[in-house]
Write an enzyme that holds these catalytic residues in place. Structure first.
Site, short mmCIF file in Angstrom:
data_model
loop_
_atom_site.label_atom_id
_atom_site.label_comp_id
_atom_site.label_asym_id
_atom_site.label_seq_id
_atom_site.Cartn_x
_atom_site.Cartn_y
_atom_site.Cartn_z
N ASP A 91 0.84 -1.13 -0.04
CA ASP A 91 0.24 0.06 -0.14
C ASP A 91 0.87 1.36 0.01
O ASP A 91 2.06 1.09 0.23
CB ASP A 91 -0.96 -0.15 1.21
N ASN A 135 -7.99 -2.84 13.86
CA ASN A 135 -9.31 -3.20 13.25
C ASN A 135 -9.36 -4.52 12.41
O ASN A 135 -10.37 -4.61 11.82
CB ASN A 135 -10.00 -1.99 12.80
N HIS A 177 -7.38 -4.80 9.89
CA HIS A 177 -7.27 -4.68 8.39
C HIS A 177 -5.92 -5.05 7.86
O HIS A 177 -4.92 -5.27 8.84
CB HIS A 177 -7.25 -3.11 8.14
C1 GLP Z 1 -0.38 0.09 8.72
C2 GLP Z 1 0.01 -0.50 7.27
C3 GLP Z 1 -0.44 -2.05 7.14
C4 GLP Z 1 0.20 -2.63 8.95
C5 GLP Z 1 -0.68 -2.12 10.01
C6 GLP Z 1 -0.28 -2.43 11.33
O1 GLP Z 1 -1.40 1.23 8.63
N1 GLP Z 1 -0.86 -0.38 6.20
O2 GLP Z 1 0.23 -2.70 6.36
O3 GLP Z 1 0.39 -3.78 8.82
O4 GLP Z 1 -1.05 -0.92 9.95
O5 GLP Z 1 1.17 -1.33 11.64
P1 GLP Z 1 1.93 -1.82 12.89
O6 GLP Z 1 2.93 -2.84 12.30
O7 GLP Z 1 2.92 -0.65 12.95
O8 GLP Z 1 1.44 -2.00 13.99
#
Ligand code: GLP
Length: 240
Positions: free
Chosen positions: A67, A136, A138
């Site tokens: 992304d 959440n 995602h």
């Molecule tokens: C972000 C990214 C995701 C990532 C998630 C968790 O917003 N777009 O690809 O897996 O959130 O991030 P983190 O590993 O910092 O908790």
């Protein structure tokens, strides 16, 4: 789904980093699916140390990131392109031309999404996809929705995502939209590894593994993939 709980994020980074290195040793032109956020950092650190030890080369590999933010200059310190450059690409022998991103500043976003999806297919699909998970549920930037997304598309970030990521922007205005690979495209990877660490992920992890398969919890789509390994630390695994 195979679930592996290890004692620390460093141990997880070693285990997951070793999987990427083993793939590259077997298939030097492998297609790697990469993620941003804090979760993959120990994995990237381990891949860098294996590269510096002379164990592995990225010279022929291609990478696709999940992304990218919209309306953020590519050179901005918080763009995912900058993140990947700082955390991995600048420290290994990857060819910058082989590192692929969605362009969140493209004039025609739909065309940009089709270009990206077609390039993945053209290169034979993702061999090994690394994922984190949002609070959440995602994956990539696929937020809870009515249906599972398929190809790459533009998404409006959920309030909990804006809250979780706003700290990185240090008071600067944070982008509200992003381009992301769709859930269907993520599931086409031949093999998937997810890293989830910390208590803030425990509820999403429980719902992903033990809950209903629903687009309201995008990571639950992984229940349908034949080759997924979820790496957890004790805090992220605490509700299982
Ligand atoms: C972000 C990214 C995701 C990532 C998630 C968790 O917003 N777009 O690809 O897996 O959130 O991030 P983190 O590993 O910092 O908790």
């Amino acid at each position: 789904m195979k679930i592996i709980t290890l004692n620390s994020e460093i141990e997880i980074g070693k285990a997951v980093g070793d999987r990427f290195c083993a793939l590259l040793q077997k298939k030097s032109a492998a297609v790697l699916g990469l993620a941003t956020g804090a979760s993959p950092l120990p994995t990237y650190q381990h891949m860098i140390s294996r590269f510096k030890a002379g164990d592995v080369s990225f010279a022929k590999a291609h990478t696709f990131n999940l992304d990218e933010y919209c309306d953020l200059p590519a050179a901005h310190s918080q763009s995912y392109r900058s993140f990947m450059h700082a955390q991995l690409f600048s420290q290994v022998d990857i060819n910058p031309e082989n590192t692929h991103f969605l362009d969140g500043n493209a004039a025609n976003e739909a065309l940009e999404c089709s270009r990206f999806d077609a390039l993945i297919e053209h290169l034979g699909g993702v061999d090994l996809q690394l994922l984190g998970i949002g609070r959440n549920g995602h994956i990539g930037f696929n937020e809870p929705a009515e249906t599972f997304s398929q190809g790459s598309y533009k998404v409006k970030l959920a309030p909990s995502t804006l809250e979780a990521n706003s700290g990185y922007f240090e008071g600067e205005h944070m982008p509200t939209h992003a381009l992301t690979m769709g859930v269907g495209a993520i599931l086409r990877a031949k093999e998937i590894v997810m890293v989830a660490t910390g208590a803030a992920k425990a509820e999403a992890v429980k719902a992903m593994i033990q809950g209903e398969n629903t687009p309201q919890l995008p990571a639950s789509a992984l229940q349908n993939h034949p080759n997924v390994t979820i790496y957890l630390d004790p805090a992220a695994a605490s509700l299982l």
